[in-house]
Design a protein around this motif. Structure first.
Motif, PDB file in Angstrom:
ATOM      1  N   PRO A   2     -33.772 -19.149  39.402  1.00  0.00           N
ATOM      2  CA  PRO A   2     -33.401 -17.316  39.108  1.00  0.00           C
ATOM      3  C   PRO A   2     -34.238 -16.286  39.824  1.00  0.00           C
ATOM      4  O   PRO A   2     -34.529 -16.983  39.986  1.00  0.00           O
ATOM      5  N   GLN A 253     -34.852  -5.581  36.148  1.00  0.00           N
ATOM      6  CA  GLN A 253     -33.868  -6.575  35.646  1.00  0.00           C
ATOM      7  C   GLN A 253     -33.609  -7.051  37.913  1.00  0.00           C
ATOM      8  O   GLN A 253     -33.918  -8.613  37.985  1.00  0.00           O
ATOM      9  N   GLY A 256     -36.265  -9.611  37.895  1.00  0.00           N
ATOM     10  CA  GLY A 256     -36.156 -10.297  37.839  1.00  0.00           C
ATOM     11  C   GLY A 256     -37.327 -11.128  36.298  1.00  0.00           C
ATOM     12  O   GLY A 256     -36.826 -11.942  35.671  1.00  0.00           O
ATOM     13  N   TYR A 272     -36.395 -14.408  33.936  1.00  0.00           N
ATOM     14  CA  TYR A 272     -35.326 -14.431  34.369  1.00  0.00           C
ATOM     15  C   TYR A 272     -34.003 -14.784  33.356  1.00  0.00           C
ATOM     16  O   TYR A 272     -34.723 -16.456  33.565  1.00  0.00           O
ATOM     17  N   GLN A 275     -27.262 -14.362  34.925  1.00  0.00           N
ATOM     18  CA  GLN A 275     -26.200 -13.030  34.995  1.00  0.00           C
ATOM     19  C   GLN A 275     -25.083 -12.930  34.817  1.00  0.00           C
ATOM     20  O   GLN A 275     -24.535 -13.825  34.590  1.00  0.00           O
ATOM     21  N   VAL A 325     -29.248  -8.342  34.607  1.00  0.00           N
ATOM     22  CA  VAL A 325     -29.760 -10.064  34.309  1.00  0.00           C
ATOM     23  C   VAL A 325     -30.129  -9.982  32.916  1.00  0.00           C
ATOM     24  O   VAL A 325     -30.314  -8.586  32.542  1.00  0.00           O
TER      25      VAL A 325
END
Length: 435
Positions: A2, A253, A256, A272, A275, A325
Motif C-alpha cells: 500500500p 489520502q 496513505g 491504506y 486505491q 484511496v
C-alpha cells in the motif's frame, strides 16, 4: 504494498509523486463505526470550519554535503548492480549524530529478522551477509551506535550517488463517527473493486495489474474522485468515519495513513487498504504551473492554505487528481513495506531495486536534519531509482513541519556489511577504494 506511504509532500509541489507506504496491517472493525451511508450537506450549508494546527514548514539549517565519488549513472539501469557501485570514503570521515545513530540502530534491530531472510533484488547482498552485523546489533547499547555502524559496515555509492530526499509523516485530522453536514466520508475498500493481475493472462504482461469494476460483461475503470465525492459509492463501500475537512482528508489520502481525532478525544487510526486504479496527479505541479503558488508557497502547508482560501477552485483542483484511496482500521504501531514498525527520524523509504530493504543508508545532504544514518524500511510509488529517498518523521506538529517542507539534495551511500564490497570488486562490480 500500500501507499502511505507512500510519501513526500514535495510530490504535491510537483517534485515527486508522493507515495511512501506506512499503513499495511490488519485490525478489527471498531464497534459503532457507521457503515455505508454517506454524509450529506444541506443546500447552501457551509462546512464546519476546521483548521488543524498547520505549522509552517521548518526552515532548513544549511549543510555542506560530502562530494560524491565521480561515477557515471548508466542509462536505463534497473538495479543497483546494473547501476554500478563504487567504494566510498570511509564512514569514519563523516560526522554522525549520536542520538540519530542510536535511533537508526534500534530501527536496524527491528529489520534484522527479515533482512537475513530476504531475497535482495539489488543484486548486492544475500541474507547471510547481514548475519554478523545483526548478531552484533543485538548486544550493542545505544551509546555505542556510532561505533557499531563504523565497525560493521562500509559505504558504497550506487551510480553517481546524487541523492534527493523528501519527507512524510502521519497526519492527524479532525473527524467524527457520525455523518455531519460538511463532513467527508472515509471509505473502506468498495465491495465491487476488482484487482486484475494481467500476468495471469499473458506472460508479456507479467508484473502489470489494473483495478476496475464489472459492468455487465465488461471490466471498466473504477469511479474517479469526482464520481466518488458525488456519491457513487453509496451502498458499495462501508464508511469508517467522517473527516471534518475535505482538504485534510485529501492530504491524508496522499500520505496513505493517519489518525482521525474524534470529538470525544478518541483516535481512529486508519491505513491504506486499496486505491481506485486511477492515475495519480500531483496537484502542486498543476498549481505551480498555473501561477497559483508564489515563492515559498510550494510546500504542503502553502498548498493547504490556498485550497482553504479558495474552496470552490480548490475542490476542482483536487478533483483533477482522479486517484482515490480507501482505508482500513489499524491497531498497533504504523508499519512499513517490510511489515515491521517504522521509526520517526530513522526510517527512510527507498527503491528496493537499488537499496536492500532493511539496510542502513548514510545521507549527507544540503539540509542538516536530513543527514545521518537511516534504515530503508519502507517504499513508495514515487520513490523510484537510485538515490531517491523519503524520510519518515513520525506524527505530530513537529513531524508535519519538517516533512511538509523537506526537500534536500546531496550524496547517498548504502552501508553494506564489511566484506561485501570486496566480493563485488572481485566480480567486477566495484572499482578500487577512492581516497
Amino acid at each position: 504494498m500500500p501507499m502511505m506511504g507512500r510519501g513526500a509532500f514535495a510530490a504535491l509541489a510537483g517534485t515527486s509523486l508522493l507515495a511512501a507506504c506506512v499503513g499495511p496491517g490488519t485490525a478489527p472493525q471498531r464497534p459503532g463505526v457507521p457503515s455505508d451511508r454517506p454524509a450529506t450537506t444541506a443546500p447552501g450549508a457551509t462546512p464546519r470550519p476546521y483548521r488543524p494546527s498547520n505549522p509552517p514548514p521548518r526552515q532548513p539549517t544549511a549543510s555542506v554535503p560530502v562530494v560524491p565519488v565521480p561515477a557515471a549513472m548508466p542509462a536505463g539501469a534497473t538495479t543497483a548492480r546494473a547501476a554500478g557501485v563504487v567504494r566510498a570514503p570511509a564512514i569514519a570521515g563523516v560526522p554522525l549524530d549520536a542520538t540519530q545513530a542510536a535511533a537508526a540502530l534500534a530501527a536496524f534491530r527491528i529489520s534484522c529478522p527479515s533482512l537475513v531472510r530476504r531475497t535482495d533484488p539489488t543484486g548486492l547482498t544475500n541474507g547471510a551477509d547481514w548475519r554478523p552485523a545483526c548478531d552484533a546489533a543485538a548486544g550493542t547499547v545505544p551509546g555505542e551506535a556510532v561505533a557499531f555502524f563504523r565497525r560493521w559496515f562500509e559505504p558504497v555509492q550506487v551510480g553517481d550517488g546524487r541523492a534527493f530526499a523528501t519527507g512524510y509523516y502521519i497526519p492527524e485530522i479532525a473527524g467524527s463517527r457520525d455523518a455531519r453536514a460538511g463532513y467527508a466520508p472515509i471509505y473502506a475498500r468498495p465491495d465491487d473493486l476488482v484487482d486484475v493481475d494481467l500476468g495471469t493472462f499473458s506472460t508479456a504482461l507479467a508484473g502489470k495489474s489494473i483495478r476496475g469494476r464489472v459492468q455487465g460483461t465488461k471490466l471498466v475503470p473504477y469511479f474517479d474522485r469526482t464520481q466518488i465525492e458525488e456519491g457513487a459509492l453509496s451502498g458499495r463501500a462501508r464508511i469508517l468515519g467522517y473527516a471534518a475537512d475535505p482538504v485534510e482528508l485529501f492530504f491524508l489520502q496522499v500520505q496513505g495513513s493517519g489518525n482521525v481525532r474524534l470529538p470525544d478525544g478518541d483516535v481512529l487510526r486508519i491505513g491504506y487498504a486499496s486505491q481506485n486504479g486511477r492515475d495519480y496527479t500531483g496537484i502542486g505541479k498543476l498549481m505551480r504551473d498555473r501561477g497559483l503558488l508564489g515563492p515559498g508557497q510550494a510546500s504542503m502547508q502553502g498548498i493547504v492554505d490556498y485550497l482553504h482560501a479558495h474552496p470552490d477552485e480548490g475542490r476542482a483542483i483536487m478533483r483533477e487528481n482522479k486517484s482515490y484511496v480507501f482505508f482500513r482500521i489499524l491497531d498497533g504501531a504504523p508499519l512499513g513495506a517490510m511489515g515491521l514498525p517504522v521509526s520517526g527520524g530513522a526510517t527512510v523509504a527507498a527503491d528496493v531495486k537499488f537499496v536492500p530493504l532493511g539496510a542502513p543508508v548514510l545521507l549527507s545532504m544540503d539540509r542538516a536534519d536530513a543527514n545521518g544514518i537511516w534504515i530503508a524500511q519502507d517504499t513508495g510509488g514515487a520513490i523510484k531509482g537510485a538515490n531517491r529517498f523519503d524520510t519518515f518523521w513520525g506524527a505530530g506538529d513537529e513531524a508535519r513541519a519538517i516533512a511538509g517542507g523537506m526537500s534536500a539534495r546531496g550524496t547517498a551511500f548504502v552501508l553494506l556489511p564489511v566484506g561485501v564490497a570486496d566480493r563485488l570488486l572481485a566480480a567486477g562490480n566495484a572499482p578500487a577504494t577512492v581516497p
